[in-house]
Design a protein around this motif. Structure first.
Motif, PDB file in Angstrom:
ATOM      1  N   LEU A 217      15.943  32.194  45.913  1.00 47.75           N
ATOM      2  CA  LEU A 217      15.486  33.579  45.989  1.00 47.75           C
ATOM      3  C   LEU A 217      14.022  33.572  45.572  1.00 47.75           C
ATOM      4  O   LEU A 217      13.685  33.274  44.418  1.00 47.75           O
ATOM      5  CB  LEU A 217      16.314  34.463  45.061  1.00 47.75           C
ATOM      6  N   LEU A 218      13.137  33.843  46.526  1.00 50.32           N
ATOM      7  CA  LEU A 218      11.696  33.771  46.302  1.00 50.32           C
ATOM      8  C   LEU A 218      11.134  35.189  46.269  1.00 50.32           C
ATOM      9  O   LEU A 218      11.137  35.894  47.282  1.00 50.32           O
ATOM     10  CB  LEU A 218      11.019  32.961  47.411  1.00 50.32           C
ATOM     11  N   VAL A 219      10.663  35.601  45.094  1.00 55.17           N
ATOM     12  CA  VAL A 219      10.218  36.977  44.886  1.00 55.17           C
ATOM     13  C   VAL A 219       8.743  36.988  44.510  1.00 55.17           C
ATOM     14  O   VAL A 219       8.310  36.256  43.623  1.00 55.17           O
ATOM     15  CB  VAL A 219      11.032  37.653  43.764  1.00 55.17           C
ATOM     16  N   ASP A 220       7.974  37.835  45.196  1.00 55.99           N
ATOM     17  CA  ASP A 220       6.550  37.929  44.876  1.00 55.99           C
ATOM     18  C   ASP A 220       5.967  39.155  45.559  1.00 55.99           C
ATOM     19  O   ASP A 220       6.594  39.777  46.438  1.00 55.99           O
ATOM     20  CB  ASP A 220       5.809  36.667  45.349  1.00 55.99           C
TER      21      ASP A 220
ATOM     22  N   TYR B  50      24.213  38.877  47.980  1.00 56.06           N
ATOM     23  CA  TYR B  50      23.941  38.213  49.260  1.00 56.06           C
ATOM     24  C   TYR B  50      23.719  36.721  49.035  1.00 56.06           C
ATOM     25  O   TYR B  50      24.271  35.872  49.750  1.00 56.06           O
ATOM     26  CB  TYR B  50      22.733  38.874  49.920  1.00 56.06           C
ATOM     27  N   LYS B  51      22.918  36.385  48.028  1.00 60.31           N
ATOM     28  CA  LYS B  51      22.669  34.982  47.690  1.00 60.31           C
ATOM     29  C   LYS B  51      23.983  34.260  47.384  1.00 60.31           C
ATOM     30  O   LYS B  51      24.242  33.151  47.873  1.00 60.31           O
ATOM     31  CB  LYS B  51      21.721  34.908  46.491  1.00 60.31           C
TER      32      LYS B  51
ATOM     33  N   ALA C 205      28.572  30.634  48.618  1.00 61.27           N
ATOM     34  CA  ALA C 205      30.022  30.483  48.748  1.00 61.27           C
ATOM     35  C   ALA C 205      30.389  29.855  50.082  1.00 61.27           C
ATOM     36  O   ALA C 205      31.475  29.270  50.235  1.00 61.27           O
ATOM     37  CB  ALA C 205      30.697  31.846  48.598  1.00 61.27           C
ATOM     38  N   ASP C 206      29.482  29.951  51.026  1.00 63.71           N
ATOM     39  CA  ASP C 206      29.688  29.360  52.354  1.00 63.71           C
ATOM     40  C   ASP C 206      29.139  27.938  52.422  1.00 63.71           C
ATOM     41  O   ASP C 206      29.048  27.350  53.493  1.00 63.71           O
ATOM     42  CB  ASP C 206      29.014  30.243  53.411  1.00 63.71           C
ATOM     43  N   GLY C 207      28.719  27.394  51.275  1.00 63.07           N
ATOM     44  CA  GLY C 207      28.284  26.004  51.220  1.00 63.07           C
ATOM     45  C   GLY C 207      26.825  25.762  51.507  1.00 63.07           C
ATOM     46  O   GLY C 207      26.442  24.687  51.968  1.00 63.07           O
TER      47      GLY C 207
ATOM     48  N   LYS D 281      27.137  45.828  53.245  1.00 63.11           N
ATOM     49  CA  LYS D 281      27.948  45.663  54.458  1.00 63.11           C
ATOM     50  C   LYS D 281      28.066  44.198  54.834  1.00 63.11           C
ATOM     51  O   LYS D 281      29.156  43.706  55.180  1.00 63.11           O
ATOM     52  CB  LYS D 281      27.306  46.459  55.616  1.00 63.11           C
ATOM     53  N   LEU D 282      26.962  43.493  54.760  1.00 65.05           N
ATOM     54  CA  LEU D 282      26.924  42.077  55.124  1.00 65.05           C
ATOM     55  C   LEU D 282      27.812  41.242  54.203  1.00 65.05           C
ATOM     56  O   LEU D 282      28.611  40.419  54.662  1.00 65.05           O
ATOM     57  CB  LEU D 282      25.477  41.585  55.064  1.00 65.05           C
TER      58      LEU D 282
END
Length: 736
Positions: A66-69, A53-54, A59-61, A196-197
């Motif tokens: 990605l913030l994980v906690d 997803y990231k 790729a779309d500019g 899917k996205l």
């Protein structure tokens, strides 16, 4: 030794925290950035899908963090978002909250919603507004109250008096919170959605808006055909490409087929469908579409009456008994006993249950579907309740198919709003997140990917997403957009000039209203003028009550009531005499009569009626009666408000009624009540808070002066006075 131990523990704490929190920076350098905020468990369960997803966003500019906690509080997240947004080299433009992210439950901010006005004495879960405006509107200030004991994700906040008192989000936001269904692994559901996205963004990156459908439910906007047709005309103006050969646009009304549910569920699965707009009433798990079928023959009419009786009698019987209920309804509606007895027939109860299920769309209907609309708007109450385990917006987004984002409200929402404002900019490639940022109330939320956008087929060569972030405050840039061939771009230019503090804005707004041929430009100009410069809006409001676009007329009616200037009376009377056939406009006119002096209304009515030709003047007599009844009710409420023998709860109702109808006649009585030290403090607080709803009134400066004269050492009263004054000074800002 103790100092060394403390130092060691501190270092250990830092190491553990560093291990818990991950900040994965963007893999590409871009002018703006985006952030995916995810909890540890969701990240570990869907790591590959999240990384994909990231990459799809990049790729779309759009460089993506990605913030994980294991997020402990909303403050922790908000602070980080503000920090990323303040990066001048590449400011954060939006974010998405994936998985179990803390949910701010906002209190003392009902004026930032479109319709929510629940007494906050009720259960905090119900009387607070779940809202991510806490995260995306950095100018709002809050005091933390508590974390919910039953649902740890809920964090309660109170809007502070020294906060700005209108919405203008700095970034956009959305939720990707998977449904929690029995027998379904929510992390598998999340993983499936992300796959899917990513596939949709990869395979259909050049998809344009060339197929839109709109569906309306019963009771929406008084079922006014003028309002319905007006919206269709505006869509033609905003998205002209939909009306060209090769494109598809459809408008469905609830009564074209009965029940309409089947038609809508078929349509939402139409291949190539880009946008679906739903206008109806709603609940977290329901789209309300049909009432009883409108029939013209005797047998079906009788059956409708029986269904009505069967729906009402059992509840009455619970408190009064079966026989008393039957007798009461027989007498009340003059119907046979056997019709009433059917309410207790098991077969009829089962039959009615199945019939009722056929009238509306429920989440259980959606789960097995394959919705194709990439974006769905729910102009309804509660359909965007992402905090519920199952909800309408989430049901579409997390189903199979191609739906990747939906917009809906977390609480109830007003019918008389502009749901399609800036909709045309979606055809210009605007991200859905930016769309929601421009039109949001406290309750408006996106479920799904906010970075999603269609390819530009609007005919204008403008990077709208870049402009909304990097040209913010650039008055010269937005002045140039006033000549854009796209009406929504012109309307946006007015909005951005207002936001940027353009010093000649009132004159520009008035000129734009009187010279533009576009519905959406006139509506934007009138709204910005009425919301921000009520003292200078009189001339435009007078004309707008007879505008060619129904929604302009309807909004003008609302602003006229809230403005309350006596010079608006002739336009009000003219609007009624010439347009009383428009049911929604007529409803707004009648409900706003208390804004003006009764004698002045009656004199103007007699004056204008004397110069008209009538075949039937009975509607004029009805209006005269309604004016008098409105005055009678208002005087009774005011008398009751100052009657010290009346119970406090009743007095409170007499006060807060001015929230929905901030009529000029209530200003002086409310100021008097607020100043009375002998009255209950809670009631005085209610009066002061209610005066804040007069921020569009031509006398708002008088209210500010009156409030400043109230001397008190009580902290609660001083805080509410300060907050109300700030609301009146701020007006409604540049947003809704």
């Amino acid at each position: 030794m103790t100092q060394k131990l403390l130092t060691l523990m501190g270092l250990l704490s830092i190491c553990l925290y560093s291990y818990a929190q991950q900040i994965i920076k963007p893999g590409v350098k871009t002018a703006t950035t985006f952030a995916i905020v995810v909890d540890n468990t969701s990240y570990e369960k869907t790591k590959n899908a999240l990384e994909a997803y990231k990459q799809s966003i990049e790729a779309d500019g759009l460089g993506t963090y990605l913030l994980v906690d294991e997020w402990k509080s909303p403050e922790q997240i908000r602070k980080l978002l503000i920090q990323l947004h303040s990066d001048r080299k590449s400011p954060l433009e939006g974010c998405v909250f994936v998985g179990d992210i803390p949910i701010p439950m906002l209190r003392d901010a009902q004026h930032l919603t479109s319709a929510f006005k629940m007494d906050q004495k009720h259960d905090w879960k119900e009387s607070s507004v779940p809202s991510d405006r806490y995260y995306d509107d950095f100018g709002l200030k809050f005091d933390f109250l508590k974390q919910d004991a039953d649902i740890p994700l809920y964090f309660y906040y109170s809007l502070r008096a020294d906060s700005k008192q209108y919405l203008s989000p700095d970034i956009y936001s959305a939720r990707i919170k998977p449904l929690e269904l029995e027998g379904v692994d929510k992390y598998q559901l999340l993983n499936k959605y992300l796959e899917k996205l990513v596939a949709e963004k990869r395979e259909n990156a050049n998809n344009v808006v060339d197929y839109l459908s709109m569906g309306r439910g019963h009771g929406y906007n008084s079922e006014d055909p003028t309002a319905w047709s007006g919206e269709q005309l505006a869509i033609r103006e905003q998205l002209p490409q939909l009306f060209r050969p090769g494109s598809t646009v459809k408008f469905f009304d609830f009564d074209v087929n009965f029940p309409i549910k089947n038609t809508y569920l078929n349509e939402v699965q139409s291949k190539e469908l880009d946008i679906m707009l739903f206008h109806h009433h709603g609940a977290p798990d329901t789209q309300y579409l049909n009432g009883y079928e409108e029939v013209n023959t005797i047998d079906p009419s009788i059956e409708n009456i029986k269904r009505f009786l069967r729906s009402k009698i059992p509840a009455f019987a619970e408190t009064k008994g079966k026989e008393a209920a039957i007798a009461e309804y027989m007498k009340r509606y003059n119907v046979p006993r056997e019709w009433c007895e059917e309410a207790f027939d098991p077969e009829k109860i089962k039959e009615d249950s199945l019939y009722n299920l056929s009238l509306d769309i429920h989440t259980t209907d959606i789960h097995p579907l394959k919705p194709q609309a990439r974006f769905i708007m729910f102009d309804a109450c509660f359909n965007g309740s992402f905090y519920e385990k199952d909800n309408i917006a989430g049901a579409y987004v997390f189903s199979d198919g191609k739906t990747v984002v939906a917009q809906g409200g977390t609480v109830n929402t007003i019918q008389d709003k502009w749901p399609d404002e800036f909709l045309g900019l979606l055809g210009a490639g605007m991200r859905i997140g930016q769309f929601n940022r421009l039109v949001c109330y406290l309750e408006n939320h996106l479920i799904g990917d906010p970075t999603f956008h269609f390819a530009n087929n609007s005919g204008i060569d403008v990077d709208i997403n870049r402009a909304l972030v990097l040209e913010e405050g650039n008055l010269n840039y937005w002045k140039k957009q006033l000549d854009s061939p796209l009406p929504d771009m012109r309307a946006l230019a007015l909005r951005e000039l207002c936001k940027g503090g353009y010093d000649q804005l009132p004159e520009l707004l008035e000129k734009s209203y009187f010279t533009s041929d576009y519905f959406v430009v006139r509506l934007e100009a009138m709204r910005l003028l009425a919301l921000n410069y009520p003292e200078k809006a009189i001339k435009v409001l007078q004309a707008a009550l007879n505008d060619g676009y129904e929604l302009v007329r309807r909004f003008a009616c609302e602003y006229v009531e809230k403005n309350g200037h006596p010079d608006l009376i002739p336009a009000v009377i003219k609007a009624y005499l010439e347009r009383q056939h428009e049911s929604r406009l007529n409803f707004k006119l009648i409900s706003g009569l208390g804004a003006f002096d009764t004698n002045a209304l009656l004199q103007e009515l007699d004056k204008q009626a004397a110069n008209k030709y009538f075949y039937d003047s009975s509607y004029v007599d009805r209006f005269r009666k309604q004016i008098k009844q409105s005055e009678k009710r208002m005087q009774a409420d005011l008398k009751e408000m100052f009657d010290t023998t009346v119970k406090p709860n009743r007095v409170r109702l007499d006060i807060v009624v001015y929230r929905n109808h901030p009529n000029t006649a209530g200003i002086d009585p409310l100021l008097k009540f607020a100043s009375d030290e002998t009255r209950d403090k809670k009631l005085r607080l209610a009066a002061i808070e209610t005066l804040g709803w007069f921020n569009e009134n031509y006398r708002r400066n008088d209210i500010v002066s009156g409030l400043k004269q109230i001397k008190t050492d009580d902290k609660e009263l001083k805080n509410e006075i300060e907050k109300t004054i700030q609301r009146l000074i701020d007006g409604r800002g540049v947003h809704n």
